[in-house]
Design an enzyme around this catalytic site. Structure first.
Site, short mmCIF file in Angstrom:
data_model
loop_
_atom_site.label_atom_id
_atom_site.label_comp_id
_atom_site.label_asym_id
_atom_site.label_seq_id
_atom_site.Cartn_x
_atom_site.Cartn_y
_atom_site.Cartn_z
CB CYS A 253 -121.83 -61.98 -21.92
SG CYS A 253 -120.62 -63.19 -21.32
CG HIS A 301 -121.92 -61.37 -17.58
ND1 HIS A 301 -122.81 -62.02 -18.39
CD2 HIS A 301 -122.25 -60.04 -17.67
CE1 HIS A 301 -123.64 -61.15 -18.94
NE2 HIS A 301 -123.30 -59.94 -18.53
CG HIS A 313 -125.09 -56.95 -19.95
ND1 HIS A 313 -125.23 -57.92 -18.99
CD2 HIS A 313 -126.17 -56.12 -19.76
CE1 HIS A 313 -126.31 -57.72 -18.27
NE2 HIS A 313 -126.89 -56.62 -18.71
#
Length: 337
Positions: A253, A301, A313
């Protein structure tokens, strides 16, 4: 003739049957009250979610430790270059001092008064003596410089040794985080493989469902660099998630975000925890394309807002870089670069 009715005797067995019936009825009621969500499949899906969250957190810790190790390696290489140059300087000064000492011995081995008396040319002797005096002064200065350089060299070597120790500790931390990530991802894959296809699809839908009504109008990117980063992130759609990867063929990520902004000429930190502080914090309602959306309280994240309530993402293993609703998980903060 009178009618005769047999009165049913009241016995312990009848009372036991009544109690049993009551228990069965209560059990049936309790079963009816259990929500449909409390199924073994839902428990498995929740466990997969937990493992992915923990693996992602460990991945960011791995990235941080790896980044620190890279920084230490660069510092050590620089320190070793400095040490090599200082050692060469020490060697040169030692050679120079050796030559001066030899010249002083050869020229000054005779008592100065006697040398003057025996000299065929007193003027020549006096000139040589003056040179020797200057050599002595020069020698003393060189010795001082040599001592100073040796002290600096010892200090630099000690600092380099300390950095090498820190590098070894960082390497061990990287290896430990790597083992943690691999263990959790292996368990998550095992659990996912145990689910029927329909349940796996339901889990995927659950991870992608979210509200986007907290967002205002999407608007254009906030800057030219944000626009370039958005274009780079779009170009990465479909590329695989690989933990610890930072492009261009695979990403985790924070690796995706770092790579996308690097294409715009902006150097971002490696981890999602550091990326949230790389720019100006803004409310989610003001998000524009190119802004960083950081998730969960531990900032484990991160995605890039693309407009229309969507982020790009790198979600998790098995799911390539993709669009998802901005509220797919709890939003911690939004950062404008």
């Amino acid at each position: 003739m009178g009618s005769h009715r047999r009165t049913a005797p009241s016995s312990g067995s009848d009372r036991g049957a009544a109690v049993a019936l009551g228990l069965l009825s209560a059990a049936a009621t309790a079963l009816a009250a259990v929500p449909a969500a409390a199924t073994p499949y839902d428990v498995t899906r929740a466990e997969v979610d937990r493992l992915y969250r923990e693996a992602e957190k460990a991945t960011e810790a791995y990235n941080e430790a790896d980044e620190r190790a890279d920084g230490l390696r660069r510092q050590i290489a620089t320190a070793q270059d400095v040490i090599a140059r200082q050692q060469a300087r020490v060697n040169t000064m030692r050679e120079s001092l050796g030559s001066l000492a030899g010249a002083q011995y050869r020229s000054g081995g005779l008592d100065p008064t006697l040398a003057l008396l025996l000299s065929d040319d007193p003027e020549d002797y006096l000139e040589k003596a003056s040179v020797l005096d200057r050599i002595t002064v020069h020698q003393a200065a060189e010795l001082r410089r040599l001592r100073s350089t040796l002290r600096s060299l010892a200090q630099d070597r000690a600092e380099a040794a300390g950095k090498l120790g820190a590098l070894e500790r960082s390497r061990r931390a990287v290896a430990a985080h790597k083992r943690t990530v691999e263990r959790k991802l292996t368990e998550a894959r095992r659990l996912l493989d145990s689910l029927p296809a329909g349940e796996r699809a339901a889990w995927d839908r659950a991870t992608r469902s979210a509200r986007a009504d907290l967002l205002g109008p999407s608007g254009a990117p906030a800057s030219a660099r944000a626009a370039a980063a958005v274009a780079a992130a779009r170009s990465a759609l479909g590329r695989p998630y690989v933990w610890g990867a930072e492009g261009p063929h695979a990403f985790d990520c924070s690796g995706l975000i770092q790579w996308a902004y690097a294409q715009a000429g902006v150097a971002l930190p490696r981890t999602s925890q550091a990326q949230r502080y790389a720019g100006r914090r803004i409310p989610l309602s003001e998000a524009r394309p190119g802004d960083l959306v950081v998730y969960r309280s531990d900032a484990s994240h991160v995605g890039m807002y693309m407009g229309n309530g969507q982020v790009i993402h790198a979600p998790h293993p098995g799911a390539p870089v993709r669009y998802d609703p901005v509220g797919m998980m709890p939003v911690s903060s939004v950062t404008r670069i």
